[in-house]
Each structure stands twice: as structure tokens, then as C-alpha cells.
Design an enzyme around this catalytic site. Structure first.
Site, mmCIF file in Angstrom:
data_model
loop_
_atom_site.group_PDB
_atom_site.id
_atom_site.type_symbol
_atom_site.label_atom_id
_atom_site.label_comp_id
_atom_site.label_asym_id
_atom_site.label_seq_id
_atom_site.Cartn_x
_atom_site.Cartn_y
_atom_site.Cartn_z
ATOM 1 C CB CYS A 190 0.257 30.272 -22.435
ATOM 2 S SG CYS A 190 0.654 28.684 -23.186
ATOM 3 C CG LEU A 203 -2.229 -0.795 1.099
ATOM 4 C CD1 LEU A 203 -1.975 -2.258 0.785
ATOM 5 C CD2 LEU A 203 -3.066 -0.665 2.367
#
EC number: 2.8.1.4
Length: 500
Positions: free
Chosen positions: A456, A189
Site C-alpha cells: 500500500c 524437535l
């Protein structure tokens, strides 16, 4: 037994022994372990495109290669390998030749220094190992300060094997441990932080092959950061295996938990849910146990009583290699492994920190909280897991899919990277203006706990800046398609967009 990758001009030789622990096994077990070890070390050399020739026997291996420094580096990452000795001289096995060639080669090495000669012999020869030590030592003695069998400055080692004698003076420490695959497979995990990565490495060193389960609480940039940590472990330490990385979207699971579970139990119930997901994935991947980075008492969910209550939710063994380690020890190991730099940039998920979490709960109390949850949401997360072959992932696959976003999260800060004139003409409501160069110089002053969406004109410069920010641990994205796509997104939400 030999593997030839290429012909070599004056190749170097490396003499290897299996880790001493393998010699304690029964003949049958040792044979199986050494077969795995040979498989793994060959995979290590091939994966780094190192040309080599391999010879081996019951107690030693010989690697012939044109790239000895690179070979040594990768072989020291293979669990099950003991000492590694770079060979400096190879001769025939007559005692006269051993003494003559040994003196020619090592006279200058021992000059003015304390020295010793150590010999081992295997095969049928008309002399003993002790004879080599005495006669070669006597021949080298005139060049040295003196013989010192207790604390020599230089030790000349001679290994006589059938029809060859091998000389060396350097012994490098291998990784030790057991060959990967000798102890089966487990599921780690992983969160991307220091602890789970080090826990995985310790398991690998003990011969456990690992896959990874990532319960994602923080979006695609978080997934990318954790994938990078897991890929270091896969590429640098997992030779002989193909680790898989299971990514589960745990956002909906957490949402349901917050609705139904008392806040004091969030941490332990979340861990119980992760264990349950791990058990389901482990069945699919033939893993025999779960591995976590839990360390006793490190956080509220890791008290002994809480760990007992959490673990009661799974039928699989839960291995905790770091149980008795403190944080400094863990970080030191992460630096040695090569995951520390990446782990320290992984932004911790802090949205589940109640004011007073339980620190000494009982399994029955956690069962009661779990009973409130509709577990179908967990089953859905498991069923829709994304699976990655870590060693097959390329660098571009760890970058491009995680740079772009097509929606603006509600709590995100939007940064406009257009020219000032274009910003004045139109910008997304609430966006602040920073040209790309300015942002690259100043982004480290931004709040690491915020999400950033950059745009942009075409989405290219903002993508570059977002990538740099992600590498520094920020959750930053470039709006896909640049300003035209962002305007369409804004119009679809009733935001006025002027004509150019």
C-alpha cells in the site's frame, strides 16, 4: 518458610499436596524433587504477578493469596502438584472449637443432603482424627438427610496441623507427574503441528526440562507460527525453567539433499539430518536426549523399520512420547494444553513428498544416501542458528519482525492495496487489486499454499492485513517501505516505473 508479595485483605488459603508419585521416592530423592517443585510453583505465581505467601512442610504446602482463582489456574499447570484444596474455614485446634465452628459453617451446606466428615491430624493433640469425624458428624447430622460414608453428596474435610485446623469441601486435581528439572533436560524437535507440541508437554509432565529445535523449511512466517506454539508451552507449562528455541535455516540443507539423494529417501534422510542437527544443538545446551512427535505408522517415515533406520544416525536417546497415540488422542491433548488453535493454522511443508517413499528401509541404505551429501551445509545451518529466550519474547517481537519483506519471492502472488486510481496509474507487474477492507473480508478464499506479498502507499495498512492473514495460517507479508520502496525495487530489476 515464607514468601510475602503483598499484604492482603481477607486473603484466601489454598492447601496443596505434592503428587502422590513423589511419596514413593527415597527421602533424599523426595527432598530434591520437592525443592524443585517449590521453586517451580513460586515461579508460576510470580510470573503471573499473583501476590502470595508460602508455607510448606514435608507433605503439604499452604498458599495465602488475594487472587485464589488465578492462583488455582496457574498451579494446575505445574507438574508435580497433586490435589489443590481451597480452604473455607480456619480454626484453633481444640475439639470443642472444631465442632462448634464447623457446625456453624457447614450446617447449611449439608442441609437435606447425604454427607460425610473426613479428618486428618498431625501434631500432639488430646484426641484422635476419628474423634473429629464422630463429633462433627453428630453435630451436622440433624441438618442433613443422612450420613453416607460411601457416596456422600458433601464431604467436609478437616486437616489439623499443629496449632491450626483447616476445613474444605472441594478437591481440585493438580497436574500430577514430576517437577520440571527433576529428570534433566531434552531437546524437542518442533514443527509447530499438533504432535511435537503435545510430545513436549508430556515430557514436561514427567519432569523433563526442554529446549526446542526448529528446522525451518518455510521462511519467516513459518518460524513465527512455530514460535507462537512454543511460547504457549514456555509461558503456560514450563515454570522454573527458561526454554530456548533454536531456529535453523534448513532451506539450503534441503536443496543439497534434493540434488544428491534419491527421492524415495528424501523423508528418512531429512529426518536423519534433523536428528544430527539436534545432536549438535543438544551438546551445546546440555540436553541428554532428543524428543520427537513421531507416532508409529502415522506417516511413511514413521514405520518401525524407518524409525530404526533414522535413529541409527544419532548417539543420543530419542524419546517418542506419542509412539502409541492416534491422531484424535493427540488433538484432544493439544486442545487441553492450549496449542491446538495455533497448531491447526501452521501450514504444513509439503514440498518433500515423493510418489513412492520408502517405508521399510535399513540403516545401511540411509547411510549410503547420507554419504552422498556435503555435510558442510548442515554444519553451516547449525553454526548460524538463531536462538530465542521464549519466556522473554514479547508479543510485539512475535509480530513485527515477521510482517515485512524486502524482496518478492518468485512464486508469490502480489496484492495491491492502493486506491483504484493509484492502481491504474501504476502497479507491480502481475499484481491484483484488492482494497484492504475487501481483502480482510475475502482472504479466507485464497489458496493457503501460496505466498502473498501485499503493498500500500506507506506499508501500514498492508502490514495490518498481513498480520491478520498470518494469524489465520497464511504466509503473507507487507512490502517494507510501501509503494516508494517497491518502485525502487522494481526499477532495480529493469521494470519501468512512470513518474507520478
Amino acid at each position: 518458610m515464607a514468601d510475602r508479595s503483598s499484604t492482603a485483605h481477607a486473603p484466601a488459603l489454598l492447601f496443596l499436596r505434592p503428587a502422590s508419585e513423589l511419596t514413593l521416592k527415597s527421602s533424599r530423592t523426595r527432598r530434591r524433587f520437592q525443592q524443585l517443585l517449590v521453586r517451580n510453583l513460586k515461579d508460576a505465581l510470580r510470573s503471573q504477578e499473583i501476590p502470595y505467601r508460602f508455607q510448606g512442610s514435608w507433605s503439604w504446602f499452604l498458599i495465602e493469596t488475594e487472587a485464589p482463582l488465578q492462583a488455582i489456574d496457574v498451579l494446575r499447570h505445574v507438574p508435580g502438584i497433586g490435589p489443590i484444596m481451597p480452604i473455607e474455614l480456619v480454626t484453633g485446634t481444640t475439639l470443642e472449637e472444631i465442632v462448634r465452628r464447623g457446625t456453624e459453617t457447614f450446617a447449611e451446606r449439608v442441609r437435606g443432603r447425604r454427607f460425610a466428615v473426613r479428618a486428618r491430624r498431625r501434631g500432639d493433640h488430646p484426641y484422635r482424627s476419628r474423634d473429629i469425624e464422630v463429633e462433627l458428624g453428630a453435630a451436622l447430622r440433624p441438618f442433613a438427610e443422612r450420613v453416607d460414608l460411601t457416596n456422600p453428596e458433601v464431604t467436609v474435610y478437616v486437616e489439623v496441623r499443629e496449632d491450626r485446623a483447616y476445613f474444605y469441601t472441594t478437591i481440585l486435581k493438580g497436574m500430577g507427574g514430576l517437577p520440571i528439572g527433576s529428570q534433566g533436560k531434552a531437546l524437542v524437535l518442533i514443527s509447530g503441528g499438533f504432535d511435537s507440541a503435545v510430545a513436549a508437554w508430556l515430557a514436561l509432565r514427567r519432569g523433563v526440562a526442554v529446549d526446542y529445535l526448529f528446522c525451518n523449511l518455510g521462511g519467516k512466517a513459518y518460524e513465527r507460527a512455530v514460535l507462537q506454539v512454543a511460547k504457549v508451552l514456555a509461558d503456560a507449562w514450563s515454570f522454573g525453567t527458561r526454554p530456548r528455541f533454536y531456529s535453523l535455516d534448513f532451506g539450503p540443507v534441503v536443496d543439497e539433499m534434493r540434488r544428491h539423494v534419491r527421492p524415495a529417501y528424501w523423508q528418512v534422510v531429512l529426518k536423519r539430518l534433523m536428528y544430527r542437527a539436534g545432536e549438535a544443538i543438544a551438546r551445546e545446551s546440555d540436553a541428554l536426549a532428543l524428543i520427537t512427535g513421531e507416532s508409529l505408522g502415522q506417516v511413511s517415515s514413521q514405520t518401525l523399520k524407518n524409525l530404526h533406520a533414522i535413529e541409527a544416525g544419532t548417539s543420543l536417546p530419542v524419546l517418542r512420547p506419542l509412539l502409541t497415540y492416534d491422531k484424535e488422542e493427540i488433538i484432544d491433548l493439544a486442545r487441553q494444553i492450549g496449542t491446538a488453535t495455533l497448531s491447526e493454522r501452521v501450514r504444513e511443508y509439503c514440498a518433500l513428498t515423493p510418489d513412492r517413499p520408502v517405508t521399510a528401509t535399513r540403516p545401511e541404505a540411509v547411510d549410503q544416501e547420507m554419504a552422498k551429501l556435503p555435510l558442510s551445509v548442515l554444519e553451516q545451518a547449525i553454526a548460524t542458528a538463531t536462538v530465542y529466550d521464549l519466556r522473554a519474547l514479547s508479543a510485539s517481537e512475535l509480530v513485527t519482525p515477521y510482517l515485512f519483506i524486502e524482496e518478492i519471492p518468485e512464486d508469490a502472488e502480489v496484492i495491491d492495496c492502493q486506491s483504484e486510481a493509484l492502481y491504474e496509474h501504476w502497479h507491480y507487474p502481475g499484481a491484483r487489486h484488492m482494497d484492504p477492507w475487501q481483502l480482510l473480508q475475502q482472504f479466507r478464499h485464497l489458496d493457503r499454499n501460496r505466498v502473498y506479498v501485499l503493498y500500500c502507499p506507506r506499508g501500514l495498512q498492508s502490514a495490518y492485513v498481513a498480520e491478520v492473514m498470518q494469524r489465520e495460517g497464511y504466509e503473507a507479508y507487507s512490502f517494507k517501505g510501501g509503494v516508494p520502496a517497491l518502485k525502487a525495487y522494481a526499477q532495480a530489476r529493469g521494470i519501468e516505473v512512470p513518474e507520478f
